[in-house]
Design a protein around this motif. Structure first.
Motif: not given
Length: 131
Positions: A53-72
């Motif tokens: 996404l050229s302009h990531p919104d809060e929903s997109h960032l929240r999804k990416l964070l949730s996947y990073d938290v799961e991997r962590w």
């Protein structure tokens, strides 16, 4: 068949066949069951491919964070849980360029198929367990 993720598998893991078992949240990827020619005979590949996404919104960032938290969680916390708490073993991928996870297939030990939705009693049981 998962797209070009198979070269990311650790050495010695020869995939015989694959089965797509689910789509991820907002179609950010897929979950595949990998059938292998050796032990373990089955693994789960959570193949995460967020859209560019050229302009990531809060929903997109929240999804990416949730996947990073799961991997962590799988990398740093899962091994510290008591042995009576069953958590899927995480396997390393050859490249860490993606958010993907390679996990033990728990359905071999816990063959309870997902039914799509839970009744009220089962939902309460799950929430109690999670709490």
């Amino acid at each position: 068949m998962p797209p070009s993720n198979l070269p990311l598998l650790p050495p010695g893991f020869e995939v015989v066949s694959t089965q797509r078992i689910a789509s991820l949240w907002s179609n950010y990827g897929y979950i595949h069951r990998l059938h292998l020619s050796s032990e373990p005979h089955s693994l789960i590949l959570k193949s995460i491919h967020p859209p560019a996404l050229s302009h990531p919104d809060e929903s997109h960032l929240r999804k990416l964070l949730s996947y990073d938290v799961e991997r962590w969680f799988y990398r740093h916390l899962a091994s510290h849980l008591p042995p009576e708490i069953k958590v899927a073993k995480s396997y390393p991928l050859r490249s860490d360029q993606e958010h993907s996870l390679l996990l033990e297939d728990l359905s071999t030990d816990f063959p309870h198929p997902a039914s799509g939705s839970l009744g009220l009693d089962a939902t309460r049981c799950v929430l109690h367990w999670l709490a």
